[in-house]
Design an enzyme around this catalytic site. Structure first.
Site, PDB file in Angstrom:
ATOM      1  N   GLU A 138       0.820  -1.379   0.014  1.00 47.28           N
ATOM      2  CA  GLU A 138      -0.054  -0.125  -0.178  1.00 47.28           C
ATOM      3  C   GLU A 138       0.895   1.173  -0.067  1.00 47.28           C
ATOM      4  O   GLU A 138       0.479   2.171   0.812  1.00 47.28           O
ATOM      5  CB  GLU A 138      -0.776  -0.119   1.244  1.00 47.28           C
ATOM      6  CG  GLU A 138      -1.850  -1.100   1.193  1.00 47.28           C
ATOM      7  CD  GLU A 138      -3.031  -1.140   2.401  1.00 47.28           C
ATOM      8  OE1 GLU A 138      -2.789  -0.407   3.164  1.00 47.28           O
ATOM      9  OE2 GLU A 138      -3.880  -2.107   2.403  1.00 47.28           O
ATOM     10  N   ASN A 180       2.122  -4.971  -3.199  1.00 46.38           N
ATOM     11  CA  ASN A 180       0.590  -5.285  -2.782  1.00 46.38           C
ATOM     12  C   ASN A 180      -0.102  -4.178  -2.498  1.00 46.38           C
ATOM     13  O   ASN A 180       0.236  -3.129  -1.743  1.00 46.38           O
ATOM     14  CB  ASN A 180       0.692  -6.152  -1.794  1.00 46.38           C
ATOM     15  CG  ASN A 180      -0.782  -6.853  -1.392  1.00 46.38           C
ATOM     16  OD1 ASN A 180      -1.450  -7.474  -2.297  1.00 46.38           O
ATOM     17  ND2 ASN A 180      -1.287  -6.786  -0.145  1.00 46.38           N
ATOM     18  N   HIS A 216     -10.444  -6.019  -2.179  1.00 48.06           N
ATOM     19  CA  HIS A 216     -11.745  -5.873  -1.311  1.00 48.06           C
ATOM     20  C   HIS A 216     -12.496  -5.121  -2.199  1.00 48.06           C
ATOM     21  O   HIS A 216     -12.596  -3.841  -2.498  1.00 48.06           O
ATOM     22  CB  HIS A 216     -10.884  -4.869  -0.245  1.00 48.06           C
ATOM     23  CG  HIS A 216      -9.940  -5.468   0.458  1.00 48.06           C
ATOM     24  ND1 HIS A 216     -10.042  -6.514   1.169  1.00 48.06           N
ATOM     25  CD2 HIS A 216      -8.519  -5.073   0.692  1.00 48.06           C
ATOM     26  CE1 HIS A 216      -8.922  -7.011   1.909  1.00 48.06           C
ATOM     27  NE2 HIS A 216      -7.978  -6.243   1.772  1.00 48.06           N
ATOM     28  N   GLU A 243      -6.285 -10.336  -1.101  1.00 48.08           N
ATOM     29  CA  GLU A 243      -6.887 -10.214  -0.021  1.00 48.08           C
ATOM     30  C   GLU A 243      -8.567 -10.305  -0.194  1.00 48.08           C
ATOM     31  O   GLU A 243      -9.161  -9.477   0.163  1.00 48.08           O
ATOM     32  CB  GLU A 243      -6.556  -9.042   0.648  1.00 48.08           C
ATOM     33  CG  GLU A 243      -5.213  -9.061   1.017  1.00 48.08           C
ATOM     34  CD  GLU A 243      -4.675  -7.817   1.851  1.00 48.08           C
ATOM     35  OE1 GLU A 243      -5.788  -7.147   2.336  1.00 48.08           O
ATOM     36  OE2 GLU A 243      -3.614  -7.584   1.804  1.00 48.08           O
ATOM     37  N   ASP A 245     -12.417 -10.295  -0.905  1.00 48.09           N
ATOM     38  CA  ASP A 245     -13.527 -10.174   0.006  1.00 48.09           C
ATOM     39  C   ASP A 245     -14.519  -9.293  -0.899  1.00 48.09           C
ATOM     40  O   ASP A 245     -14.100  -8.472  -1.291  1.00 48.09           O
ATOM     41  CB  ASP A 245     -13.523 -10.045   1.496  1.00 48.09           C
ATOM     42  CG  ASP A 245     -12.605  -8.673   1.831  1.00 48.09           C
ATOM     43  OD1 ASP A 245     -12.443  -7.801   0.980  1.00 48.09           O
ATOM     44  OD2 ASP A 245     -12.257  -8.513   3.160  1.00 48.09           O
TER      45      ASP A 245
HETATM   46  C1  XIL Z   1      -6.142  -6.187   8.388  1.00 56.29           C
HETATM   47  C2  XIL Z   1      -6.717  -7.279   9.345  1.00 56.29           C
HETATM   48  O1  XIL Z   1      -7.674  -8.069   8.642  1.00 56.29           O
HETATM   49  C3  XIL Z   1      -7.146  -6.704  10.621  1.00 56.29           C
HETATM   50  O2  XIL Z   1      -7.364  -7.662  11.343  1.00 56.29           O
HETATM   51  C4  XIL Z   1      -6.383  -5.609  11.191  1.00 56.29           C
HETATM   52  O3  XIL Z   1      -6.908  -5.036  12.286  1.00 56.29           O
HETATM   53  C5  XIL Z   1      -5.969  -4.525  10.088  1.00 56.29           C
HETATM   54  O4  XIL Z   1      -5.453  -5.133   8.963  1.00 56.29           O
HETATM   55  N1  XIL Z   1      -5.049  -4.513   3.801  1.00 56.29           N
HETATM   56  C6  XIL Z   1      -3.996  -5.407   4.225  1.00 56.29           C
HETATM   57  C7  XIL Z   1      -4.177  -5.976   5.447  1.00 56.29           C
HETATM   58  O5  XIL Z   1      -2.840  -5.480   3.607  1.00 56.29           O
HETATM   59  O6  XIL Z   1      -3.128  -6.379   6.233  1.00 56.29           O
HETATM   60  C8  XIL Z   1      -5.380  -5.705   6.249  1.00 56.29           C
HETATM   61  O7  XIL Z   1      -5.730  -6.553   7.323  1.00 56.29           O
HETATM   62  C9  XIL Z   1      -6.456  -5.529   5.537  1.00 56.29           C
HETATM   63  C10 XIL Z   1      -6.196  -4.378   4.064  1.00 56.29           C
END
Ligand code: XIL
Length: 434
Positions: A138, A180, A216, A243, A245
């Site tokens: 990020e 990422n 996401h 990631e 969802d």
């Molecule tokens: C999130 C986790 O799922 C949570 O448990 C934590 O509180 C915050 O981080 N992008 C990412 C992940 O790269 O590491 C994040 O994970 C979600 C967004």
């Protein structure tokens, strides 16, 4: 007349098995504290072939105080995975979020040194056990700028990302090294900024192997999602959905579309969902995952499995497997120095440049300071270093410990590193202990 019957491709009955038939992994984020939850572990072990530590390998978790590393919870996840033949994604070495307080309060060269030492220590610790590392997470800004996000790391200089990748390569030469990010799923200013960075890294020999699309999503997927994956693949990097969802009532269709897009690009090598049950999701109340809170398969599970079984016209490389438990030796045996310490160098070189990662090991007794002497060949110049103070940037360079890594217990190691220009094929360090 005899008919040649082509057997239909077998249809897997789990996400992992179906993805494997397409040469890919199907993974999930895992939280170490849930490994004692039977429903959770049953689904994990049945469905998934790769795991990502949801929080346990982040900077705040692994280096809570400077120079003190804690891998207990990361190891619980890694051990669970390796005992069952699952691959492990490493997440994440450097990120503006979830930094320990001590790093948040650093800046400039002190932060740069601490960050690169972090990369070296964590990637070295897990060497041989991680199929892909999110080296940097990020780092690009949202919106139309296409540029970097402001952060303490960014303020150490725009080259922090490439130094991180070179440092990670030196520490774990066999892991795929990924950049990422989120909101990069379609073709937009942010993903194009990253695309341009990857193209530049490839042109200049900065070691990068993959791009992670977090994905996401909310009820839809950008129409150019597959085209975006394809344009990264065309740069010569793998793409991983890291990631996934998806919230909203169209969830099942969107999961299927995402899955089909990945299967359609041979360099899209795997999909990771960010949790198992809706109740495990960080997106509280949005129910964006494949299993409900009781562990039942949702329609999105079925649509994803169907897409895995039906789609896929391309056959990519073999999915990652668990490497042998003994990491391959990558450094020559230590050479004895005059004092109570030894030093070894691991080198990552490219056209006209190099990163040297130096390991300093105390002998039979503890040491409280050290000095490493390294002759550089002519034409080689040090341009940047971390976790040591240098005298000289050409010829015979000397490196002394900084305040936090001078004390090393008997038989234990610490390290530092430097980057330079010029051609270096091997280095001979000598270590003197104080
Ligand atoms: C999130 C986790 O799922 C949570 O448990 C934590 O509180 C915050 O981080 N992008 C990412 C992940 O790269 O590491 C994040 O994970 C979600 C967004």
């Amino acid at each position: 007349m005899a008919m040649l019957v082509t057997a239909p491709a077998s249809a897997g009955t789990t996400l992992g098995a179906s993805a494997a038939e397409k040469g890919r992994y199907f993974g999930t984020a895992v939280a170490a504290h849930k490994l004692s939850d039977n429903t959770y572990v049953t689904i994990l072990n049945r469905e998934f072939t790769s795991v990502t530590a949801e929080n346990e390998m982040k900077w705040d978790a692994t280096e809570p105080s400077r120079g003190t590393f804690t891998f207990t919870n990361g190891d619980r996840i890694v051990n669970h995975a390796r005992q069952r033949g699952m691959a492990v994604r490493g997440h994440a070495l450097l990120w503006h979020a979830q930094q320990p307080g001590w790093a948040q309060s650093l800046s400039g060269s002190a932060l740069r040194a601490a960050a690169m030492n972090h990369v070296t220590q964590v990637a070295t610790y897990y060497r041989g056990k991680i199929h892909s590392w999110d080296v940097v997470n990020e780092a690009f800004a949202d919106g139309s700028s296409g540029g970097r996000r402001d952060s303490n790391l960014q303020r150490t200089g725009n080259d922090w990302i490439e130094v991180a990748f070179r440092t990670a390569r030196a520490a774990d030469p066999n892991a795929k090294l990924c950049y990422n990010d989120y909101n990069t799923d379609g073709i937009n200013a942010k993903s194009t900024g990253i695309y341009n960075m990857v193209r530049d890294f490839k042109a200049r020999g900065v070691p990068i192997d993959c791009v992670g699309l977090q994905s996401h999503l909310s009820n839809s997927v950008p129409s150019d999602y597959q085209a975006n994956i394809q344009r990264f693949a065309d740069l010569g990097v793998d793409v991983q959905i890291t990631e996934l969802d998806i919230s909203g009532s169209n969830q099942a269709n969107v999961y299927a579309s995402v899955t089909r897009a990945c299967l359609a690009v041979s360099r899209c090598t795997g999909i990771t969902v960010w949790g198992i049950r809706d109740s495990d999701s960080w997106r509280t109340g949005q129910n964006p995952l494949l299993f409900d809170g009781s562990g039942n398969k949702k329609p999105a599970y079925t649509s994803t499995l169907d897409a895995l079984n039906g789609g896929g016209t391309t056959v990519p490389t073999t999915p990652p497997t668990t490497p042998p438990s003994t990491p391959p030796a990558t450094t020559p045996p230590p050479t004895s120095g005059p004092g109570g310490c030894t030093a070894t160098v691991s080198l990552d070189t490219w056209t006209d440049g190099f990163v040297a990662t130096v390991t300093v090991t105390a002998g039979a007794s503890a040491i409280t300071s050290w000095r490493v002497t390294i002759p550089l060949p002519s034409g080689a110049t040090v341009t940047n270093s971390w976790s040591a103070t240098t005298t000289g940037t050409t010829g015979t360079t000397q490196w002394t410990n900084v305040s936090y890594n001078g004390t090393v217990a008997a038989g234990q190691s610490t390290g530092f590193g430097f980057q330079g220009t010029g051609t270096v094929t091997g280095l001979n360090p000598t270590c003197t202990a104080g």
